[in-house]
Write a protein that holds these residues in place. Structure first.
Motif, PDB file in Angstrom:
ATOM      1  N   GLY A   1      73.959   4.801  48.422  1.00 35.21           N
ATOM      2  CA  GLY A   1      73.977   3.759  47.406  1.00 35.21           C
ATOM      3  C   GLY A   1      73.732   4.331  46.024  1.00 35.21           C
ATOM      4  O   GLY A   1      73.853   3.630  45.016  1.00 35.21           O
TER       5      GLY A   1
ATOM      6  N   ALA B   1      77.737   3.111  47.434  1.00 39.71           N
ATOM      7  CA  ALA B   1      78.321   2.395  48.558  1.00 39.71           C
ATOM      8  C   ALA B   1      77.573   1.096  48.811  1.00 39.71           C
ATOM      9  O   ALA B   1      76.357   1.029  48.657  1.00 39.71           O
ATOM     10  CB  ALA B   1      78.261   3.271  49.812  1.00 39.71           C
TER      11      ALA B   1
ATOM     12  N   LYS C   1      71.723   8.956  52.660  1.00 44.98           N
ATOM     13  CA  LYS C   1      71.056  10.043  51.958  1.00 44.98           C
ATOM     14  C   LYS C   1      69.538   9.883  51.993  1.00 44.98           C
ATOM     15  O   LYS C   1      68.834  10.690  52.596  1.00 44.98           O
ATOM     16  CB  LYS C   1      71.539  10.096  50.507  1.00 44.98           C
ATOM     17  CG  LYS C   1      70.759  11.071  49.648  1.00 44.98           C
ATOM     18  CD  LYS C   1      71.356  11.201  48.267  1.00 44.98           C
ATOM     19  CE  LYS C   1      71.181   9.970  47.400  1.00 44.98           C
ATOM     20  NZ  LYS C   1      69.776   9.670  47.084  1.00 44.98           N
TER      21      LYS C   1
ATOM     22  N   SER D   1      71.256  -4.092  48.289  1.00 42.35           N
ATOM     23  CA  SER D   1      72.135  -2.916  48.261  1.00 42.35           C
ATOM     24  C   SER D   1      73.454  -3.222  47.601  1.00 42.35           C
ATOM     25  O   SER D   1      74.146  -2.316  47.157  1.00 42.35           O
ATOM     26  CB  SER D   1      72.386  -2.422  49.670  1.00 42.35           C
ATOM     27  OG  SER D   1      71.247  -1.818  50.141  1.00 42.35           O
TER      28      SER D   1
ATOM     29  N   LYS E   1      72.254  -3.706  43.631  1.00 41.12           N
ATOM     30  CA  LYS E   1      71.667  -2.459  43.116  1.00 41.12           C
ATOM     31  C   LYS E   1      70.745  -2.708  41.923  1.00 41.12           C
ATOM     32  O   LYS E   1      70.579  -1.837  41.065  1.00 41.12           O
ATOM     33  CB  LYS E   1      72.752  -1.441  42.727  1.00 41.12           C
ATOM     34  CG  LYS E   1      73.741  -1.194  43.830  1.00 41.12           C
ATOM     35  CD  LYS E   1      73.574   0.153  44.466  1.00 41.12           C
ATOM     36  CE  LYS E   1      74.628   0.421  45.509  1.00 41.12           C
ATOM     37  NZ  LYS E   1      74.170   0.174  46.877  1.00 41.12           N
TER      38      LYS E   1
HETATM   39  N1  LIG Z   1      63.669  -1.209  44.299  1.00 45.44           N
HETATM   40  C1  LIG Z   1      64.742  -1.079  43.531  1.00 45.44           C
HETATM   41  N2  LIG Z   1      64.865  -1.800  42.441  1.00 45.44           N
HETATM   42  C2  LIG Z   1      65.954  -1.687  41.682  1.00 45.44           C
HETATM   43  N3  LIG Z   1      66.976  -0.877  41.921  1.00 45.44           N
HETATM   44  C3  LIG Z   1      66.915  -0.115  43.001  1.00 45.44           C
HETATM   45  C4  LIG Z   1      65.803  -0.167  43.867  1.00 45.44           C
HETATM   46  N4  LIG Z   1      66.019   0.684  44.862  1.00 45.44           N
HETATM   47  C5  LIG Z   1      67.208   1.249  44.642  1.00 45.44           C
HETATM   48  N5  LIG Z   1      67.767   0.784  43.522  1.00 45.44           N
HETATM   49  C6  LIG Z   1      69.070   1.124  42.968  1.00 45.44           C
HETATM   50  O1  LIG Z   1      69.990   1.061  44.029  1.00 45.44           O
HETATM   51  C7  LIG Z   1      70.532   2.330  44.300  1.00 45.44           C
HETATM   52  C8  LIG Z   1      70.400   2.627  45.754  1.00 45.44           C
HETATM   53  O2  LIG Z   1      70.968   1.626  46.496  1.00 45.44           O
HETATM   54  P1  LIG Z   1      70.854   1.575  48.076  1.00 45.44           P
HETATM   55  O3  LIG Z   1      69.575   1.009  48.468  1.00 45.44           O
HETATM   56  O4  LIG Z   1      72.094   0.939  48.567  1.00 45.44           O
HETATM   57  O5  LIG Z   1      70.877   3.079  48.449  1.00 45.44           O
HETATM   58  P2  LIG Z   1      69.807   3.793  49.345  1.00 45.44           P
HETATM   59  O6  LIG Z   1      69.901   3.201  50.689  1.00 45.44           O
HETATM   60  O7  LIG Z   1      68.514   3.806  48.674  1.00 45.44           O
HETATM   61  O8  LIG Z   1      70.353   5.219  49.351  1.00 45.44           O
HETATM   62  P3  LIG Z   1      71.014   5.899  50.601  1.00 45.44           P
HETATM   63  O9  LIG Z   1      72.207   5.068  50.907  1.00 45.44           O
HETATM   64  O10 LIG Z   1      71.323   7.217  50.064  1.00 45.44           O
HETATM   65  O11 LIG Z   1      70.009   5.935  51.687  1.00 45.44           O
HETATM   66  C9  LIG Z   1      69.704   3.318  43.539  1.00 45.44           C
HETATM   67  O12 LIG Z   1      70.507   4.360  43.071  1.00 45.44           O
HETATM   68  C10 LIG Z   1      69.129   2.515  42.433  1.00 45.44           C
HETATM   69  O13 LIG Z   1      70.020   2.552  41.345  1.00 45.44           O
END
Ligand SMILES: Nc1ncnc2c1ncn2[C@@H]1O[C@H](COP(=O)(O)OP(=O)(O)OP(=O)(O)O)[C@@H](O)[C@H]1O
Ligand code: NA
Length: 770
Positions: free
Chosen positions: A393, A452, A124, A244, A247
């Motif tokens: 995520g 995820a 996303k 990831s 989270k």
């Molecule tokens: N820098 C951060 N510090 C703390 N929590 C975070 C941070 N960045 C993301 N998150 C948490 O992790 C979740 C996102 O996790 P992840 O990185 O796996 O997804 P993403 O890669 O950002 O999203 P996508 O998969 O849609 O590209 C967010 O919804 C948030 O709750």
């Protein structure tokens, strides 16, 4: 973005590269044609021996020598040498053109696999959305706030209490909850803001370096006037980076000697030496909190009921607005529970020890706009029979809200069927996935997977491919590599992606944009369709050559062409138009058709009929031209008559004349065939549409036909080359020869166009069966 640890699952299986369906297809096609060619050669050889065929130019040679020559000619005519060459060229050019569409193809064969993609699993953040987050709401101590301003510009905008009309010129920048939450969050960030100057315009814009979820925090903190040089004012003792799978991110900062967290921030109890901040996914953080910061600065215990209430009234409500919500929890430590700076204690152990018993400080919510054109691309993909699946995520509700905005979910979709939290894949806890059948059942209907972890992507892609689907899967982190590797079409991000992800992927999006994937699929389909067109084009001329040789032997006529002439036709005059067919722009409705089935052969049933029909037309036309030319120049047509003539005229010069005239007739047939092939190149641009539809839209074709004409003229006009090497003689055929050779293409045009009517009907019958 999953910049996770490079832990366990990042190892790549080192299996040998698999062949793509197309390569397998072409391989088996070649093998079948080879067998067929040998059979035909054998039959013709035997027939030739039986009827004692003689070489008209060397009538004294024994029949079997001449028949060996004919068998070789036949083999050359039967085996489509040009096809593998054209396939390679077409794929290479396709790769080149994809670069202009922001797609770098790392494995050349992926170009054609792309066209058969039936599912696209996309990240996303940054792919469907811009990944440029702006904080629009925050919450602390039971109060809700709106944050104004746009982009990453920290100089404009402020925080205002929601639902309250502020007096002109006043804002909530100085409220304790706002300052405490933003400063605490800032202590748990590794992202910097800076002004970037556009070298061409000199315009300066604010940009960030670091994590896209943290950028809005840094911006908002500056908006309320918190210090910019936080690093020099607060010494960080421990960082547990965001991952990831966790989270969450956690830091510990030294605060000894301070009475308050910051100017206007929450009070720190006496003797506090260090300060823990945990920020991340709200549901998990709130679960770990035991107390809550109130608006007046007091700290109260946090009951289960209140946790529930915050989850629904704040987290869910913000998420439904498509906002990404991060919770901020803090802890004041007098004596750390373990040696924070020790290297013998693992990060996970430290995280376990520090994450519980915290105080919920506040929540920040950021908005991430959709990328331009994503919605159109999602709809285009759907029209093309391709399922688009979001794997993110993020929190389920945020994911659903964004999926609705870009039309991955539509109004009539049932949410329980189409969107799930990835915990559903492993209800018994981490790494314990459901059995294959249950996962397949889920992946066959779900279009949004939320929360995820990288390992979930691998399970999802395996499950989809178990169901016979051709899966394109995006990813950027080190931990995404196994899923990218497993996917038929692994798609890595060029801007945000890690080298490991790129290494495992079939292709790289240089702009990280979802719309580029759909464009690449369209291109992939056009390339595949182009390959089908030139395969049909090349195959029918081979069929025509075989029929023509067969015919000449059986009715006992002198052969129309030598092996060298056939090779020249196939590899020189026919090659440029074939390549041009491979570069066809793709018919207009190419994205309105369902993806081709994975196992579908390159030449379909109705295509075979069209190929044979074209080959037959071509041979009838060209044999007609040849027979009339023989009659015109020699006065006779059959081998026996020619031999008769030779016997009757003992003079050397007259025998030479007979050979010359034979060569003239062959030359007219040769020229006519090149004309026919050039006309057919245009006809073959579509199996079903008439030739005049979009006649000139492929500019490469015009140049290719020109090249073919030049090559043909060289072959028949250059003195030594044409007469002594190729055995052609264009200088002496006279105006009759040139004019008459035009009869061939005219007849071909009419007959081949008529045959499209039959093909059209066949196609319809075929698609009904499928
Ligand atoms: N820098 C951060 N510090 C703390 N929590 C975070 C941070 N960045 C993301 N998150 C948490 O992790 C979740 C996102 O996790 P992840 O990185 O796996 O997804 P993403 O890669 O950002 O999203 P996508 O998969 O849609 O590209 C967010 O919804 C948030 O709750
Ligand atoms: Na792959």
């Amino acid at each position: 973005m999953s910049h996770g640890q490079s832990g366990g699952c990042a190892c790549l299986p080192s299996s040998a590269e698999n062949k793509t369906p197309l390569q397998e297809n072409i391989g088996s096609l070649g093998a079948r044609i080879g067998v067929l060619a040998i059979l035909i050669c054998g039959v013709v050889f035997l027939i030739g021996l039986l009827i004692k065929t003689k070489d008209p130019e060397y009538p004294d040679n024994p029949s079997w020598i001449y028949m060996i020559l004919i068998a070789v000619t036949l083999a050359v005519a039967a085996i489509p040498e040009g096809i593998p060459l054209c396939v390679t060229i077409s794929l290479a050019i396709g790769c080149q053109e994809m670069v202009a569409k922001n797609v770098q193809v790392r494995k050349i064969a992926a170009v054609e696999t792309l066209g058969s993609a039936s599912v696209i699993c996309s990240d996303k953040t940054g792919t469907l959305t811009e990944g440029k987050m702006t904080m629009t709401k925050m919450w602390s101590g039971g109060l809700e706030y709106n944050v104004t301003g746009q982009g990453f510009d920290p100089t404009k905008g402020a925080v205002f209490r929601a639902g309250v009309v502020a007096a002109p010129g006043s804002n909530s920048n100085r409220e304790l909850g706002v300052r405490s939450t933003l400063l605490a969050a800032l202590l748990c960030c590794d992202t910097q803001l800076f002004l970037e100057e556009d070298p061409s315009t000199g315009e300066r814009t604010w940009q960030y370096r670091g994590n896209s979820s943290e950028a809005p925090i840094v911006v908002a903190a500056r908006k309320v006037g918190l210090p910019e040089d936080i690093v020099s004012q607060y010494r960080r003792i421990l960082t547990i980076p965001f991952s990831s799978s966790r989270k969450m991110m956690l830091t510990v900062t030294e605060v000894a000697g301070r009475t308050h967290l910051c100017e206007g921030g929450m009070a720190l109890p006496p003797m506090t030496r260090s300060f823990t901040v945990c920020k991340g996914a709200p549901n998990w953080i709130i679960q770990n909190c035991s107390s809550i910061l109130r608006a007046d600065g007091s700290i109260d215990p946090l009951s289960e009921a209140e946790k529930q209430q915050i989850n629904t009234q704040v987290v869910d409500a913000y998420s439904d607005l498509a906002l990404r919500v991060l919770a901020v929890a803090v802890g004041c430590i007098q004596q750390p529970p373990l040696d924070l700076e020790s290297e013998d204690i693992s990060v996970d152990q430290k995280f376990e020890a520090l994450k519980s018993g915290l105080t919920l400080c506040g929540m920040v919510a950021s908005m991430d706009p959709d990328r331009e054109g994503v919605q159109e691309s999602v709809l285009a993909a759907r029209g093309a029979g391709i399922r688009v699946v979001m794997i993110t995520g993020d929190y389920l509700k945020t994911a659903i809200a964004i999926a609705r905005r870009v039309d991955i979910l539509q109004d009539h979709d049932s949410l329980t069927d189409s969107a799930v939290d990835c915990n559903m894949l492993r209800p018994a806890g981490d790494d314990q996935y459901l059995c294959d059948e249950k996962i397949d059942d889920m992946t066959s209907r779900v279009r949004v997977f939320a929360r995820a972890k990288p390992a979930d992507k691998l399970e999802i892609v395996k499950s989809l491919q178990r169901q016979g689907l051709v899966c394109a899967m995006t990813g950027d982190g080190v931990n995404d590599a196994p899923a990218l590797h497993e996917a038929r079409i692994g798609v890595a991000m060029g801007l945000q992606g890690t080298e490991v992800a790129k290494g495992a992927a079939e292709m790289v999006l240089t702009d990280d944009n979802f719309t580029s994937i759909v464009k690449a699929v369209e291109k992939g389909r056009a390339i595949y369709a182009g390959i089908q067109k030139f395969v049909a084009f090349i195959m029918s001329v081979h069929i025509a050559e075989v029929i023509q040789i067969f015919f000449c032997v059986v009715v006992s006529m002198p052969l129309m062409r030598t092996p060298l002439q056939i090779l020249f036709l196939i590899l020189v005059t026919d090659l440029p138009p074939s390549i041009a067919l491979g570069m066809e722009p793709g018919e207009r409705n190419i994205l309105e058709q369902p993806p081709r089935p994975k196992e579908e052969p390159i030449v379909l049933g109705w295509m075979w009929i069209s190929i044979c029909l074209n080959g037959l037309i071509l041979s009838v036309v060209i044999i007609g031209v040849y027979v009339v030319s023989l009659q015109h120049y020699l006065g006779v047509v059959f081998l026996s008559d020619i031999l008769e003539k030779k016997k009757g005229t003992p003079s050397e010069a007259e025998i030479h004349d007979i050979d010359m005239n034979l060569s003239k007739a062959r030359t007219v047939a040769f020229i006519s065939l090149v004309f026919c092939e050039n006309v057919r190149a245009y006809i073959c641009r579509s199996f079903s549409e008439p030739v005049w539809v979009d006649l000139c839209t492929n500019s490469v074709m015009q140049r290719a036909v020109l090249m073919a004409q030049v090559a043909m003229l060289c072959a028949v006009l250059i003195p030594f080359f044409s007469t002594d090497i190729l055995g052609l003689d264009g200088l002496h055929i006279g105006w009759w020869g040139w004019l008459f050779s035009l009869v061939g293409p005219a007849a071909t045009l009419v007959l081949c166009e008529l045959s499209k009517l039959l093909t059209k009907w066949q196609m319809k019958r075929f698609s009904v069966v499928v």
